[in-house]
Design a protein around this motif. Structure first.
Motif, mmCIF file in Angstrom:
data_model
loop_
_atom_site.group_PDB
_atom_site.id
_atom_site.type_symbol
_atom_site.label_atom_id
_atom_site.label_comp_id
_atom_site.label_asym_id
_atom_site.label_seq_id
_atom_site.Cartn_x
_atom_site.Cartn_y
_atom_site.Cartn_z
ATOM 1 N N GLY A 25 52.652 23.984 39.681
ATOM 2 C CA GLY A 25 52.354 22.679 39.100
ATOM 3 C C GLY A 25 50.879 22.310 39.059
ATOM 4 O O GLY A 25 50.511 21.333 38.416
ATOM 5 N N THR A 26 50.037 23.068 39.731
ATOM 6 C CA THR A 26 48.597 22.766 39.739
ATOM 7 C C THR A 26 47.840 23.873 39.010
ATOM 8 O O THR A 26 47.667 23.811 37.800
ATOM 9 C CB THR A 26 48.081 22.580 41.187
ATOM 10 O OG1 THR A 26 48.374 23.746 41.957
ATOM 11 C CG2 THR A 26 48.657 21.345 41.838
ATOM 12 N N TYR A 31 45.998 26.995 34.324
ATOM 13 C CA TYR A 31 45.799 28.292 33.657
ATOM 14 C C TYR A 31 46.447 28.269 32.277
ATOM 15 O O TYR A 31 45.824 28.620 31.273
ATOM 16 C CB TYR A 31 46.429 29.444 34.457
ATOM 17 C CG TYR A 31 45.737 29.837 35.728
ATOM 18 C CD1 TYR A 31 44.359 29.915 35.828
ATOM 19 C CD2 TYR A 31 46.490 30.188 36.844
ATOM 20 C CE1 TYR A 31 43.739 30.307 37.004
ATOM 21 C CE2 TYR A 31 45.881 30.585 38.022
ATOM 22 C CZ TYR A 31 44.506 30.642 38.095
ATOM 23 O OH TYR A 31 43.915 31.038 39.255
ATOM 24 N N ARG A 32 47.729 27.882 32.228
ATOM 25 C CA ARG A 32 48.471 27.898 30.963
ATOM 26 C C ARG A 32 47.836 27.003 29.906
ATOM 27 O O ARG A 32 47.953 27.272 28.716
ATOM 28 C CB ARG A 32 49.917 27.465 31.198
ATOM 29 C CG ARG A 32 50.788 28.516 31.848
ATOM 30 C CD ARG A 32 52.248 28.110 31.906
ATOM 31 N NE ARG A 32 52.505 27.002 32.807
ATOM 32 C CZ ARG A 32 52.678 27.118 34.128
ATOM 33 N NH1 ARG A 32 52.622 28.299 34.700
ATOM 34 N NH2 ARG A 32 52.925 26.048 34.863
ATOM 35 N N ASN A 33 47.184 25.936 30.330
ATOM 36 C CA ASN A 33 46.628 24.959 29.394
ATOM 37 C C ASN A 33 45.146 25.136 29.103
ATOM 38 O O ASN A 33 44.551 24.287 28.441
ATOM 39 C CB ASN A 33 46.902 23.541 29.914
ATOM 40 C CG ASN A 33 48.373 23.219 29.867
ATOM 41 O OD1 ASN A 33 49.034 23.430 28.859
ATOM 42 N ND2 ASN A 33 48.903 22.730 30.979
ATOM 43 N N THR A 34 44.544 26.210 29.589
ATOM 44 C CA THR A 34 43.117 26.459 29.345
ATOM 45 C C THR A 34 42.965 27.506 28.253
ATOM 46 O O THR A 34 43.490 28.620 28.364
ATOM 47 C CB THR A 34 42.408 26.923 30.630
ATOM 48 O OG1 THR A 34 42.577 25.934 31.643
ATOM 49 C CG2 THR A 34 40.923 27.126 30.376
ATOM 50 N N GLU A 53 48.991 36.304 53.212
ATOM 51 C CA GLU A 53 47.837 36.356 52.318
ATOM 52 C C GLU A 53 48.319 36.064 50.901
ATOM 53 O O GLU A 53 49.329 36.612 50.458
ATOM 54 C CB GLU A 53 47.194 37.736 52.369
ATOM 55 C CG GLU A 53 45.982 37.870 51.483
ATOM 56 C CD GLU A 53 45.421 39.262 51.538
ATOM 57 O OE1 GLU A 53 44.398 39.442 52.213
ATOM 58 O OE2 GLU A 53 46.024 40.175 50.912
ATOM 59 N N VAL A 54 47.598 35.197 50.223
ATOM 60 C CA VAL A 54 47.910 34.833 48.842
ATOM 61 C C VAL A 54 46.746 35.296 47.970
ATOM 62 O O VAL A 54 45.585 35.050 48.294
ATOM 63 C CB VAL A 54 48.068 33.307 48.690
ATOM 64 C CG1 VAL A 54 48.368 32.949 47.254
ATOM 65 C CG2 VAL A 54 49.123 32.776 49.625
ATOM 66 N N THR A 55 47.069 35.960 46.887
ATOM 67 C CA THR A 55 46.055 36.359 45.913
ATOM 68 C C THR A 55 46.488 35.853 44.554
ATOM 69 O O THR A 55 47.646 36.030 44.168
ATOM 70 C CB THR A 55 45.889 37.888 45.871
ATOM 71 O OG1 THR A 55 45.497 38.348 47.158
ATOM 72 C CG2 THR A 55 44.853 38.307 44.843
ATOM 73 N N THR A 56 45.587 35.200 43.860
ATOM 74 C CA THR A 56 45.865 34.845 42.472
ATOM 75 C C THR A 56 44.967 35.682 41.574
ATOM 76 O O THR A 56 43.785 35.873 41.851
ATOM 77 C CB THR A 56 45.665 33.343 42.174
ATOM 78 O OG1 THR A 56 44.328 32.977 42.503
ATOM 79 C CG2 THR A 56 46.644 32.491 42.949
ATOM 80 N N LEU A 57 45.583 36.198 40.530
ATOM 81 C CA LEU A 57 44.892 36.968 39.502
ATOM 82 C C LEU A 57 45.067 36.220 38.200
ATOM 83 O O LEU A 57 46.180 35.851 37.841
ATOM 84 C CB LEU A 57 45.503 38.361 39.373
ATOM 85 C CG LEU A 57 45.609 39.197 40.641
ATOM 86 C CD1 LEU A 57 46.369 40.488 40.352
ATOM 87 C CD2 LEU A 57 44.233 39.494 41.204
ATOM 88 N N SER A 58 43.973 35.965 37.516
ATOM 89 C CA SER A 58 44.083 35.364 36.192
ATOM 90 C C SER A 58 43.265 36.208 35.221
ATOM 91 O O SER A 58 42.264 36.800 35.586
ATOM 92 C CB SER A 58 43.633 33.897 36.191
ATOM 93 O OG SER A 58 42.306 33.749 36.665
ATOM 94 N N GLY A 68 36.110 26.817 31.156
ATOM 95 C CA GLY A 68 37.067 25.754 30.836
ATOM 96 C C GLY A 68 38.027 25.467 31.979
ATOM 97 O O GLY A 68 38.570 24.369 32.086
ATOM 98 N N PHE A 69 38.217 26.437 32.851
ATOM 99 C CA PHE A 69 39.069 26.275 34.025
ATOM 100 C C PHE A 69 38.249 25.948 35.271
ATOM 101 O O PHE A 69 38.583 25.042 36.030
ATOM 102 C CB PHE A 69 39.879 27.553 34.277
ATOM 103 C CG PHE A 69 40.608 27.572 35.580
ATOM 104 C CD1 PHE A 69 41.773 26.842 35.743
ATOM 105 C CD2 PHE A 69 40.116 28.298 36.652
ATOM 106 C CE1 PHE A 69 42.438 26.837 36.962
ATOM 107 C CE2 PHE A 69 40.779 28.306 37.867
ATOM 108 C CZ PHE A 69 41.942 27.565 38.024
#
Length: 112
Positions: A25-26, A31-34, A53-58, A68-69
């Protein structure tokens, strides 16, 4: 050119499910809206000490699209107001990598 943006942090393992919903939700929504975002993934692994451990990949079409993000200084991690509820650490910076070669499966067909 495709750019990979990578961030890694830690949460309590007991918060995994709630954190996934929170990120959907954040950061996931943002990401989806950029414009210029090609997608994202969240990876998680149990570290065996009641933390994960959390990893985010975009994935992005350019460094300019990342602005823009992330804002003007794309090297800084982006955080949200409720992040302190979950995060055990808040790394200041993210990594950016140029994707040089690879293969992705999109919609059931291979895309190189």
């Amino acid at each position: 050119m495709i750019i990979l943006r990578r961030w890694t942090g830690r949460i309590r393992t007991a918060d995994r499910e709630a954190y996934v919903r929170y990120i959907e939700g954040t950061g996931g929504s943002d990401y989806r809206n950029t414009h210029g975002n090609l997608g994202f993934q969240m990876l998680m692994r149990d570290l065996g000490d009641e933390t994960s451990e959390v990893t985010t990949l975009s994935w992005w079409i350019s460094l300019d699209a990342i602005k823009g993000f992330a804002g003007e200084d794309i090297t800084l991690a982006r955080y949200y107001p409720e992040d302190d509820r979950f995060l055990l650490d808040r790394p200041e910076h993210v990594e950016h990598h140029e994707v040089m070669v690879g293969r992705m499966i999109l919609g059931g067909s291979a895309a190189d």
